[in-house]
Design an enzyme around this catalytic site. Structure first.
Site, PDB file in Angstrom:
ATOM      1  N   GLU A  38       0.880  -1.162   0.000  1.00  0.00           N
ATOM      2  CA  GLU A  38       0.000   0.000   0.000  1.00  0.00           C
ATOM      3  C   GLU A  38       0.921   1.216   0.000  1.00  0.00           C
ATOM      4  O   GLU A  38       1.843   1.291   0.818  1.00  0.00           O
ATOM      5  CB  GLU A  38      -0.882   0.045   1.258  1.00  0.00           C
ATOM      6  CG  GLU A  38      -1.839   1.242   1.200  1.00  0.00           C
ATOM      7  CD  GLU A  38      -2.577   1.547   2.502  1.00  0.00           C
ATOM      8  OE1 GLU A  38      -2.234   0.962   3.542  1.00  0.00           O
ATOM      9  OE2 GLU A  38      -3.495   2.384   2.451  1.00  0.00           O
ATOM     10  N   ARG A 264       5.265 -12.619   9.608  1.00  0.00           N
ATOM     11  CA  ARG A 264       6.003 -11.413   9.240  1.00  0.00           C
ATOM     12  C   ARG A 264       7.315 -11.360  10.009  1.00  0.00           C
ATOM     13  O   ARG A 264       7.482 -12.017  11.032  1.00  0.00           O
ATOM     14  CB  ARG A 264       5.161 -10.182   9.545  1.00  0.00           C
ATOM     15  CG  ARG A 264       5.011  -9.945  11.053  1.00  0.00           C
ATOM     16  CD  ARG A 264       4.101  -8.754  11.366  1.00  0.00           C
ATOM     17  NE  ARG A 264       4.320  -7.664  10.447  1.00  0.00           N
ATOM     18  CZ  ARG A 264       3.320  -6.969   9.872  1.00  0.00           C
ATOM     19  NH1 ARG A 264       2.070  -7.266  10.137  1.00  0.00           N
ATOM     20  NH2 ARG A 264       3.594  -5.990   9.064  1.00  0.00           N
ATOM     21  N   LYS A 274       4.563   0.541  10.268  1.00  0.00           N
ATOM     22  CA  LYS A 274       4.515   1.772   9.468  1.00  0.00           C
ATOM     23  C   LYS A 274       4.055   2.947  10.315  1.00  0.00           C
ATOM     24  O   LYS A 274       4.509   4.075  10.138  1.00  0.00           O
ATOM     25  CB  LYS A 274       3.552   1.588   8.294  1.00  0.00           C
ATOM     26  CG  LYS A 274       4.128   0.818   7.129  1.00  0.00           C
ATOM     27  CD  LYS A 274       3.197   0.981   5.936  1.00  0.00           C
ATOM     28  CE  LYS A 274       3.628   0.121   4.763  1.00  0.00           C
ATOM     29  NZ  LYS A 274       2.658   0.245   3.655  1.00  0.00           N
TER      30      LYS A 274
END
Length: 563
Positions: A38, A264, A274
RNA sequence: UGGGGCGUAGCCAAGCGGCAAGGCAGGGGCCUUUGGAGCCUCCAUUCGUAGGUUCGAAUCCUACCGCCCCAGCCA
C-alpha cells in the site's frame, strides 16, 4: 551421486512446498505471484522478506511476480510513496518488467462486481453510521445483530449504490456491505463493509471516484484479474481467507487464486510498524525516511547495507508460520559477509593522534602499495603516501598498557600496515597532561610491513600521512532502539530509543583516494568497520556513514575484564 | 466463555513413524601485515506438558498449558 539428497542451495519452505505440489498435481499451470504494497509509507526490511519470497518463488518456478499497489484508501496514500517503493524494489534487485499494476486500475470492474453481488442479493446499502455498525457487530463472544437496512430490495440497493457513486451522499452516511452472517464466529463474515464513501482525490484516479472498495473486496479480485495463483500475505490475514474465498466463489471472476500466510519479520532493537516509523519521521526522532538508522530500505541503503546482504538475510531466516523475532545480529552478519568479500579497504582515522617519526627525513614522501582487498587479490593495490608526520587512532596508544594490549605503547614496536615498523620513544603532553603527540622511530628495513629478520609485532595499526590526509565528517550509527524488544513490558516505545544511536565526528581524516568518494559505495576502513559515503558529501569534504563495525574481539576481551 | 493460528537449543529454522539438518550467537584451538577474514572443534539422550497407540513417536491420538491474531467505513 546421491539422488536422495536435494542440492542444499535449493530453498525450501512450506509455501514453496505448496507451490511445487500444486505444479506437480496440475492444480496450477504456472506460478503467478504479486507483491502488493500500500503506498502509504516507505518499504522496510520486513517488506524485503515478502519481496524476496514473492519474486523469488516466481523466478524459481519460471513464473512471474507483479508489482501491484494496493491503493484503495486515498486518505493515506501519496505519490511520494509510490515512487519510493518502485525505487526500493528495484534496488533490492527485483524487476516486475511491464507488470506494474494498481488496484485502482480495477475500480470499474470492482464496481461492476459489487453491482453483481447486489443483484444476487448478497450485498446491500446500509444507512447505519460507523458507530452503529460497530454496535451491531457484536463482540468476540457474542453474535452481531442484523442491520435494519439489511433486507432492502435489490432495486433499492442498486439505486442507492449508483447514487453513492455519483456523489449524492456525504462521507460516512452509507456503505455497501456484503450480506453474509452476522452470527459468524469469524468477525470478517459479519457483513463486512466493501465500499465506503470518501470524497477524497486519489493519487491516480483523481476525483473520478468518491466511493472506494475496501481491502477485502479489492485484494482477492485483483489477484483473480491478474491470474495470481499464490497470493502470499502475512499471518494477520488468516481470518480474512474465508472472506477472500467467499468473494472468489460468489463472483464471476476469471481465475481462482488462493491465499497463503506466513509470519512477518520481527527484528530485535527494531520496530517494523509503518505507524511507528511514520511517527519517528514526523516527530523528528530521526532525520527522515532514509535516515541511516531507519529499518526502511531507503534508510539501510543510505547506511551502506548492500542489497545482496538483505537477500542473503531473507534466505537465512526462512519462511514459516510461527511468530518469531530474529536477532538483528543475523542481519548484520549477512551484511558483513557480503561486504567482507566485496568492499575495498581504505585507511581512515576517526580520532586522530599525531605521530612524528623522528628518524624519517623531513619533507620526504613515500608511496606505499596497499592491497585494496586481501579477500580479493584481483582488486589490486593502491598508493598511499607515507611521511614523517602521521595520524594514528588515539585508541591505538596506551601509556600504561596491559600485556594483552597489542598496540602502541612506550617502548613497544608495532607495524603500520603496509608501511614500516615503528617504536614509540616519547610521549608528548600539553599543560593539562593530555597526550598531544607521540615521537617514534621507524625501521627502514621493514618497508612494506615485514622484517628481514622475521620478527613480527603483535599489533598492526592503520595510519595516515598528516600532510596528505583529507578532513572528513564521519557519522557513527548504532541500533535505533536500546532495548531488544522496544516497548515491551508496558514501556513506552519511545522511551526505548537509543540516545546514542547517532554520533557525528567532524574531525576525522581519510586517505587521499577518498577525497571525492562515490556516494552509496561502501568501503571498509581498515580495523574500524564498513563506511558508506553519504549524499551530504561535498567535493573535497566527504561525509561517511558507518554501516557496521568490524567484529571486535578486543572490545569483548575488555568488556569481560571490566565485568 | 467465540473464531483463527503457533509452540524443536539463547535466536532463526529443517524434520511429514525408523532413532534431532543448517545458520546466527557462544566456548575452545589453529592461522593471520585488519584483535577483521579464514580453518578446525564443542554446543538439544531430546522436540510446551501429561497420558495413549506402536517393535519404534518431534512426527499419529487425547487432554492440558502457554503465546499470537481478530470486534476500522485501515491494509
Amino acid at each position: 551421486m546421491d539422488t536422495h539428497t536435494a542440492p542444499t542451495s535449493e530453498k525450501s519452505d512450506f509455501i514453496r512446498d505448496i507451490v511445487a505440489a500444486d505444479l506437480r498435481d496440475g492444480r496450477v499451470g504456472g506460478v503467478m505471484t504479486r507483491f502488493p504494497p500500500e503506498p502509504n509509507g516507505y518499504l522496510h526490511i520486513g517488506h524485503a522478506k515478502s519481496i524476496c519470497l514473492n519474486f523469488g518463488i516466481a523466478s524459481e518456478y519460471s513464473g512471474r511476480c507483479n508489482l501491484r499497489f494496493d491503493d484503495t484508501n486515498p486518505v493515506k496514500e501519496e505519490q511520494e510513496y509510490l515512487d519510493a517503493i518502485k525505487a526500493d524494489v528495484h534496488w533490492l534487485g527485483f524487476d516486475w518488467g511491464e507488470h506494474l499494476y494498481y488496484a485502482s486500475d480495477y475500480f470499474e470492474q470492482l464496481y461492476d462486481w459489487a453491482v453483481y453481488l447486489i443483484g444476487q442479493g448478497k450485498a446491500y446499502v446500509d444507512d447505519l453510521s460507523a458507530d452503529e455498525i460497530r454496535e451491531h457487530r457484536g463482540t468476540l463472544t457474542e453474535p452481531g445483530v442484523e442491520s435494519p437496512w439489511r433486507n432492502r430490495s435489490a432495486e433499492e440497493n442498486l439505486d442507492l449504490f449508483a447514487r453513492m457513486r455519483t456523489g449524492e451522499f456525504s462521507d460516512g452516511s452509507r456503505v455497501l456491505r456484503a450480506k453474509i452472517d452476522m452470527a459468524s464466529g469469524n468477525i470478517n463474515f459479519r457483513d463486512p463493509v466493501i465500499y465506503r464513501i470518501l470524497h477524497v482525490a486519489h493519487p491516480r484516479t483523481g476525483d473520478a471516484w468518491c466511493i472506494y472498495p475496501s481491502y477485502d473486496f479489492a485484494h482477492g479480485q485483483s489477484d483473480a484479474i491478474e491470474g495470481i495463483t499464490h497470493s502470499i500475505c502475512t499471518l494477520e490475514f488468516q481470518d480474512h481467507r474465508p472472506l477472500y474465498d467467499w468473494f472468489i466463489d460468489n463472483l464471476p471472476v476469471p481465475s481462482t487464486p488462493h491465499q497463503y500466510e506466513f509470519a512477518r519479520l520481527n527484528l530485535t532493537h527494531t520496530v517494523l510498524s509503518k505507524r511507528v516509523l511514520l511517527r519517528l519521521v514526523n516527530d523528528g526522532y530521526v532525520h527522515g525516511w532514509d535516515d541511516p538508522r531507519m529499518p526502511t530500505l531507503s534508510g539501510i541503503r543510505r547506511r551502506g547495507f548492500p542489497a545482496e546482504g538483505i537477500r542473503d538475510f531473507a534466505d537465512m531466516i526462512g519462511v514459516a508460520r510461527a511468530d518469531s523475532v530474529v536477532e538483528v545480529g543475523m542481519l548484520e552478519h549477512a551484511v558483513r559477509d557480503v561486504l567482507n568479500r566485496t568492499a575495498s579497504r581504505r585507511f581512515a582515522v576517526l580520532n586522530p593522534l599525531k605521530v612524528v617519526i623522528e628518524n624519517f627525513p623531513e619533507g620526504q614522501v613515500e608511496e606505499m602499495d596497499v592491497m585494496n582487498n586481501p579477500e580479493d587479490p584481483s582488486s589490486g593495490t593502491r598508493k598511499v603516501p607515507f611521511s614523517r608526520e602521521l595520524w594514528i587512532e588515539r585508541e591505538d596508544f596506551m601509556e600504561d598498557a596491559p600485556k594483552k594490549f597489542f598496540r602502541l605503547a612506550p617502548g613497544r614496536e608495532v607495524r603500520l600496515r603496509s608501511a614500516y615498523f615503528v617504536t614509540c620513544t616519547e610521549v608528548v603532553k600539553d599543560g593539562s597532561g593530555e597526550i598531544v603527540e607521540l615521537r617514534c622511530t621507524y625501521d627502514p628495513a621493514t618497508r612494506g610491513g615485514s622484517a628481514p629478520d622475521e620478527r613480527r609485532p603483535k599489533g598492526t595499526l592503520h595510519w595516515l600521512s598528516a600532510a596528505h590526509a583529507v578532513p572528513a565528517e564521519i557519522r557513527l550509527y548504532d541500533h535505533l532502539f536500546a532495548s531488544p524488544f522496544p516497548g515491551s513490558d508496558g514501556r513506552d516505545l519511545f522511551d526505548d530509543l537509543n540516545p546514542d544511536s547517532e554520533s557525528v565526528l567532524s574531525e576525522c581524516f581519510v586517505e587521499p583516494a577518498l577525497e571525492n568518494p562515490v556516494v552509496g559505495v561502501t568501503v571498509q576502513f581498515e580495523r574500524l568497520g564498513y563506511f558508506c559515503a553519504d549524499p551530504d558529501s561535498a567535493s573535497g569534504a566527504p561525509v561517511f556513514n558507518r554501516t557496521l563495525t568490524l567484529k571486535d574481539t578486543w572490545a569483548k576481551v575488555q568488556a569481560q575484564a571490566t565485568s
